[in-house]
Design a protein around this motif. Sequence first.
Motif, short mmCIF file in Angstrom:
data_model
loop_
_atom_site.label_atom_id
_atom_site.label_comp_id
_atom_site.label_asym_id
_atom_site.label_seq_id
_atom_site.Cartn_x
_atom_site.Cartn_y
_atom_site.Cartn_z
N TRP A 33 0.83 -1.21 0.00
CA TRP A 33 0.00 0.00 0.00
C TRP A 33 0.86 1.26 0.00
CZ3 TRP A 33 -4.32 1.15 -1.81
CH2 TRP A 33 -5.39 0.27 -1.80
N LEU A 315 -3.04 -5.98 -5.79
CA LEU A 315 -3.07 -4.56 -5.44
C LEU A 315 -2.28 -3.76 -6.47
CD1 LEU A 315 -2.58 -4.41 -1.57
CD2 LEU A 315 -4.60 -3.86 -2.88
N THR B 75 -10.45 1.52 -6.11
CA THR B 75 -9.70 1.41 -4.85
C THR B 75 -10.53 0.71 -3.78
OG1 THR B 75 -8.88 3.58 -5.45
CG2 THR B 75 -8.22 2.74 -3.32
N MET B 81 -10.12 -1.65 -0.30
CA MET B 81 -9.89 -0.63 0.70
C MET B 81 -11.07 -0.56 1.66
SD MET B 81 -7.45 1.00 1.61
CE MET B 81 -6.22 2.23 1.40
N GLU B 84 -10.46 -2.64 4.71
CA GLU B 84 -9.33 -2.37 5.60
C GLU B 84 -9.81 -1.53 6.78
OE1 GLU B 84 -6.63 -3.81 5.14
OE2 GLU B 84 -6.59 -4.34 3.02
N ARG B 89 -6.70 3.02 5.80
CA ARG B 89 -7.37 3.73 4.72
C ARG B 89 -6.97 5.20 4.72
NH1 ARG B 89 -12.78 1.63 5.47
NH2 ARG B 89 -13.28 3.53 6.61
N VAL B 92 -3.21 6.00 3.82
CA VAL B 92 -2.89 5.96 2.39
C VAL B 92 -3.63 7.05 1.63
CG1 VAL B 92 -3.06 4.55 0.32
CG2 VAL B 92 -2.33 3.51 2.45
#
Lengths: 334, 127
Positions: A33, A315, B75, B81, B84, B89, B92
């Motif tokens: 990420w 990802l 995303t 996401m 998460e 979140r 990022v």
Amino acid sequence: METAVATTGTEGQKWGGGDAKPLNASYGKMMMWFFILSDALTFSGFLAAYGFSRFKFIEEWPIADEVFNHFPFLHGVDAPMFYVALMTFILIGSSVTMVLAVDAGHHMDKKKVSLYMLLTIIGGFIFVGSQAWEWANFINGEYGAVQTNGGKILQFVKVDDHKKRVGLDEFVTVGPRDAEFLGNSEGIWYESSGYQGTYTIEEVKNAFKANPDITIRTQQLIENPETGASEKLVLSREEALIKLEKDGKAVVEGANLTVNEYGAPLFADFFFFITGFHGFHVFSGVMINLVIFFNVLLGTYERRKSYEMVEKVGLYWHFVDLVWVFVFTFFYLV
Amino acid sequence: MAEHAHKLEIFRGLVKFKSNTQKIWGVLIFLSIVTIIEVALGYIKPDILNGKFLALKWLNWIFIILTLVKAYYITWDFMHMRDEVSGLRRAVVWTGVFLIIYLIAILLVEGDYIYEVYKNAAVSFDF
């Protein structure tokens, strides 16, 4: 319950991040990420630089519809955007197969994971190939143009229909050449003998004078007073004759890093750089996908009892798709 | 399976899917529709959208907003996401969004300034 814990193959390794899972994400996933975050900033740096240059030359930027209007097997048909829309669908499609692979991985379904990974890889290859085709069209150009002393581009259109472009090959005749052309076949690949293009500037100027039905379109963007749409400024025949005689400097065919028959050379530079950098990401994504695909086939993740690697590479692959969504908008739509 | 639990609602709970696979196809359909709208608008370029708002045509605003919508669903649902924890979140997304908006604002203002300088310069740049 030991089996329910995701293992990543890094247990006991110093670089594995230990057992702690901050924010409920494994070490590898979290690092992916943050890599994506930094890569996103790199791409936005490029795209923002593109926006900077475009705002700087807001009145003379090429119109994307006129630059990218090719479609395979449709020669001479004006098909703006369709090809790039197709590319977008290919990439979104391969994103979907990727996320399906991740989902199958959660169910420990090796067969489905390998099938979807394979489809993703094929989609990636098709996309990279499409990009190569797009580049080839852009580099070869279509109509040809004349560059002025100030580095601007003059294109040719019909006097009675300003929308109808005229290619150099339609009205310029190639005169006699007094020098012998030396090139690759003579073993000289790094220099050439005098003229490089098909036409000389004198030939274009003479042919333009001899063809009263052709005039010049400049790089300048003007607003159509009726519709408010942006169009290129077309000179009258008289103005065009003076302009070409006074300022015409060189013949441009196609696009490269220094000249660009579609308009500002910066447009070509950014196009090559940004889509090239994105294409490089797609290519490396395909390579990483291949590695993971073979690992799936070999049963590595079956033994590890976790398909988390598929998720991590997924990802990255989605990120490549995400970047394309923005490249698509800012290069082709806006 | 508990750790792979997915949130299956999109559009703030308006649409709820039965399984994760179903959600993936649903999001694909949504993204395709958005892309088709973009391409159709880009092809037709309706004159009605040529008016300007904050130095940009309405049409371009629509493109940019639709792009952000697509980016959100890629995303949130493809990259998961949505599943998460909020800390990850935010770490990022907020970082990226803040820095990108800052960069864009600065560069576009500067680019427009240089355009003005060129345009109003004593020496013509069109030769």
